[in-house]
Enzyme design. Sequence first.
Site, PDB file in Angstrom:
ATOM      1  N   ASP A   1      35.642  25.814  49.411  1.00  0.00           N
ATOM      2  CA  ASP A   1      36.508  26.502  48.458  1.00  0.00           C
ATOM      3  C   ASP A   1      36.409  25.739  47.135  1.00  0.00           C
ATOM      4  O   ASP A   1      36.740  24.537  47.090  1.00  0.00           O
ATOM      5  CB  ASP A   1      37.948  26.499  49.007  1.00  0.00           C
ATOM      6  CG  ASP A   1      38.914  27.288  48.140  1.00  0.00           C
ATOM      7  OD1 ASP A   1      38.683  27.382  46.920  1.00  0.00           O
ATOM      8  OD2 ASP A   1      39.908  27.789  48.690  1.00  0.00           O
TER       9      ASP A   1
ATOM     10  N   TYR B   1      43.670  37.526  35.457  1.00  0.00           N
ATOM     11  CA  TYR B   1      42.211  37.459  35.308  1.00  0.00           C
ATOM     12  C   TYR B   1      41.836  37.250  33.843  1.00  0.00           C
ATOM     13  O   TYR B   1      40.965  36.436  33.520  1.00  0.00           O
ATOM     14  CB  TYR B   1      41.611  38.757  35.856  1.00  0.00           C
ATOM     15  CG  TYR B   1      40.099  38.777  35.918  1.00  0.00           C
ATOM     16  CD1 TYR B   1      39.407  38.040  36.875  1.00  0.00           C
ATOM     17  CD2 TYR B   1      39.355  39.551  35.030  1.00  0.00           C
ATOM     18  CE1 TYR B   1      38.017  38.067  36.940  1.00  0.00           C
ATOM     19  CE2 TYR B   1      37.966  39.590  35.094  1.00  0.00           C
ATOM     20  CZ  TYR B   1      37.300  38.853  36.047  1.00  0.00           C
ATOM     21  OH  TYR B   1      35.920  38.888  36.111  1.00  0.00           O
TER      22      TYR B   1
ATOM     23  N   LYS C   1      39.812  34.059  32.430  1.00  0.00           N
ATOM     24  CA  LYS C   1      38.476  34.185  31.827  1.00  0.00           C
ATOM     25  C   LYS C   1      38.475  33.737  30.366  1.00  0.00           C
ATOM     26  O   LYS C   1      37.490  33.163  29.889  1.00  0.00           O
ATOM     27  CB  LYS C   1      37.969  35.621  31.975  1.00  0.00           C
ATOM     28  CG  LYS C   1      37.641  35.998  33.415  1.00  0.00           C
ATOM     29  CD  LYS C   1      36.528  35.127  33.999  1.00  0.00           C
ATOM     30  CE  LYS C   1      36.207  35.472  35.438  1.00  0.00           C
ATOM     31  NZ  LYS C   1      35.107  34.669  35.989  1.00  0.00           N
TER      32      LYS C   1
ATOM     33  N   ALA D   1      28.319  46.412  38.987  1.00  0.00           N
ATOM     34  CA  ALA D   1      28.472  47.044  40.308  1.00  0.00           C
ATOM     35  C   ALA D   1      28.335  46.009  41.421  1.00  0.00           C
ATOM     36  O   ALA D   1      27.235  45.745  41.922  1.00  0.00           O
ATOM     37  CB  ALA D   1      27.422  48.147  40.471  1.00  0.00           C
ATOM     38  N   THR D   2      29.452  45.378  41.774  1.00  0.00           N
ATOM     39  CA  THR D   2      29.492  44.391  42.868  1.00  0.00           C
ATOM     40  C   THR D   2      30.724  44.676  43.726  1.00  0.00           C
ATOM     41  O   THR D   2      31.517  45.572  43.424  1.00  0.00           O
ATOM     42  CB  THR D   2      29.621  42.947  42.314  1.00  0.00           C
ATOM     43  OG1 THR D   2      30.911  42.833  41.687  1.00  0.00           O
ATOM     44  CG2 THR D   2      28.542  42.604  41.315  1.00  0.00           C
TER      45      THR D   2
HETATM   46  P1  NAD Z   1      31.691  39.106  44.207  1.00  0.00           P
HETATM   47  O1  NAD Z   1      33.031  39.323  44.821  1.00  0.00           O
HETATM   48  O2  NAD Z   1      30.559  39.989  44.631  1.00  0.00           O
HETATM   49  O3  NAD Z   1      31.232  37.591  44.424  1.00  0.00           O
HETATM   50  C1  NAD Z   1      32.116  36.508  44.276  1.00  0.00           C
HETATM   51  C2  NAD Z   1      31.752  35.447  45.302  1.00  0.00           C
HETATM   52  O4  NAD Z   1      32.614  34.332  45.086  1.00  0.00           O
HETATM   53  C3  NAD Z   1      31.975  35.898  46.762  1.00  0.00           C
HETATM   54  O5  NAD Z   1      30.834  35.597  47.545  1.00  0.00           O
HETATM   55  C4  NAD Z   1      33.183  35.092  47.208  1.00  0.00           C
HETATM   56  O6  NAD Z   1      33.180  34.775  48.601  1.00  0.00           O
HETATM   57  C5  NAD Z   1      33.048  33.836  46.349  1.00  0.00           C
HETATM   58  N1  NAD Z   1      34.318  33.140  46.188  1.00  0.00           N
HETATM   59  C6  NAD Z   1      35.511  33.682  45.812  1.00  0.00           C
HETATM   60  N2  NAD Z   1      36.459  32.739  45.794  1.00  0.00           N
HETATM   61  C7  NAD Z   1      35.849  31.569  46.159  1.00  0.00           C
HETATM   62  C8  NAD Z   1      36.303  30.237  46.317  1.00  0.00           C
HETATM   63  N3  NAD Z   1      37.591  29.895  46.116  1.00  0.00           N
HETATM   64  N4  NAD Z   1      35.415  29.292  46.696  1.00  0.00           N
HETATM   65  C9  NAD Z   1      34.114  29.619  46.925  1.00  0.00           C
HETATM   66  N5  NAD Z   1      33.635  30.861  46.810  1.00  0.00           N
HETATM   67  C10 NAD Z   1      34.489  31.831  46.413  1.00  0.00           C
HETATM   68  O7  NAD Z   1      31.952  39.198  42.644  1.00  0.00           O
HETATM   69  P2  NAD Z   1      30.926  39.256  41.397  1.00  0.00           P
HETATM   70  O8  NAD Z   1      31.173  40.525  40.715  1.00  0.00           O
HETATM   71  O9  NAD Z   1      29.562  38.859  41.792  1.00  0.00           O
HETATM   72  O10 NAD Z   1      31.572  38.123  40.493  1.00  0.00           O
HETATM   73  C11 NAD Z   1      30.890  36.912  40.181  1.00  0.00           C
HETATM   74  C12 NAD Z   1      31.525  36.318  38.922  1.00  0.00           C
HETATM   75  O11 NAD Z   1      31.278  37.204  37.812  1.00  0.00           O
HETATM   76  C13 NAD Z   1      33.036  36.144  39.013  1.00  0.00           C
HETATM   77  O12 NAD Z   1      33.403  34.951  38.355  1.00  0.00           O
HETATM   78  C14 NAD Z   1      33.572  37.331  38.251  1.00  0.00           C
HETATM   79  O13 NAD Z   1      34.852  37.097  37.716  1.00  0.00           O
HETATM   80  C15 NAD Z   1      32.515  37.466  37.173  1.00  0.00           C
HETATM   81  N6  NAD Z   1      32.486  38.798  36.566  1.00  0.00           N
HETATM   82  C16 NAD Z   1      32.285  39.914  37.327  1.00  0.00           C
HETATM   83  C17 NAD Z   1      32.295  41.162  36.708  1.00  0.00           C
HETATM   84  C18 NAD Z   1      32.099  42.439  37.484  1.00  0.00           C
HETATM   85  O14 NAD Z   1      32.317  43.528  36.915  1.00  0.00           O
HETATM   86  N7  NAD Z   1      31.684  42.400  38.741  1.00  0.00           N
HETATM   87  C19 NAD Z   1      32.500  41.257  35.333  1.00  0.00           C
HETATM   88  C20 NAD Z   1      32.693  40.111  34.595  1.00  0.00           C
HETATM   89  C21 NAD Z   1      32.682  38.878  35.220  1.00  0.00           C
END
Ligand code: NAD
Length: 245
Positions: free
Chosen positions: A56, A150, A154, A184-185
Site C-alpha cells: 500500500d 480528488y 491532484k 478509459a480505465t
Molecule cells: P486504475 O484504477 O485502473 O489503476 C490504479 C491502480 O492503483 C490499481 O491497480 C490499484 O490497485 C492501485 N492502487 C490504488 N490504491 C493503491 C494503494 N494505496 N497502494 C498501491 N496501489 C494502489 O486507475 P487509472 O485510471 O489507471 O489511474 C492511474 C492514475 O492516473 C491515478 O493516479 C489516477 O488518479 C490518474 N488519472 C486517471 C484518470 C482517468 O481518467 N482514468 C485521469 C486523470 C488522472
Amino acid sequence: MAVITGGASGIGLAAARALGDCGAALELIDMNEDALADAAELMSSHNITVHTTVLDVTDPQAVTDAAQASKERFGPANILVNSAGIAMLHSVLDISPQDWNRVIDVDLNGTFWPSREFGRHMVEAGRGSIVNMGSMSGTIINRPQFASSYMAAKGAVHQLTRALAVEWANTGVRINALAPGYIATEMTLGMRSQPELFNEWLNMTPMGRCGTPEEVASAIVFLASDASSYMTGSIVPIDGGYTCF
Ligand code: NAD
C-alpha cells in the site's frame, strides 16, 4: 530499471508495457495482488524482466523497504512512475473523515513516499526521472460530478511535483507530471456507464472521446526518457483539449 506504482491496472499497466518494450526491467508495485500477478505474467510473456511487490503506497515503511530491496535487486531506479491512485464521488457535506483521508493519503502521500524513497537512490546516483499522475482535476473542477477530495489531492500532486523538481534540480533527477483528462480505465468505468454523465464529459472534451491508457503511456515514456532532458517541474495536459475551454 523502471518502478511503477499502480502497475497492475490502467495507465500504470500500459506504462509498464511501454517502458518494458523500450528495454526497461520493471519493478511493479500495487496493492491488488491478483491483478499484479496477471500483470507480471503479461510482461513475462513479452520477454520483459519484471519483479512485483504488493504494498500500500500510503505505508511509508513498506515503501522504504521496497525501495531498498529493489535497489539490491536491480540497482537504483532510473525511472519512477507514480500511477497508484483512487477517486471517490461525494458531496462536501457527506464525505466521511475516513474517506476524505483515504483519498488524500493514496493520491498525495502515496505519491510523496515513493518519490522520496526511490528518489533518494536516484539523487545518490545523480540521475533519474519521476513521472507523477496528476490530473486535469488538479487544474479545473470537473462537472457534473462532485469529487472535491480528488481535486484537492491532484492539485497538491502538481505542487509537490514542482517543489521536488526545484529541490532536486541540480542533482540530475527530473520530476514532471501528466495531467490527463478522462481516460478509459477501471477508475472511470462506473461513470462511463452512466449516459447522462458520460455524454456531458464527451461534450466538454473537444476531441469528443476518452483517451486510452496507451496514449498516456506514450507521454510517460517521453517524460521518463532523455528526450525530455530539459523538462522538470512541468505539468503536461493530455486531455483531448478539455482544458482549452
Ligand atoms: P486504475 O484504477 O485502473 O489503476 C490504479 C491502480 O492503483 C490499481 O491497480 C490499484 O490497485 C492501485 N492502487 C490504488 N490504491 C493503491 C494503494 N494505496 N497502494 C498501491 N496501489 C494502489 O486507475 P487509472 O485510471 O489507471 O489511474 C492511474 C492514475 O492516473 C491515478 O493516479 C489516477 O488518479 C490518474 N488519472 C486517471 C484518470 C482517468 O481518467 N482514468 C485521469 C486523470 C488522472
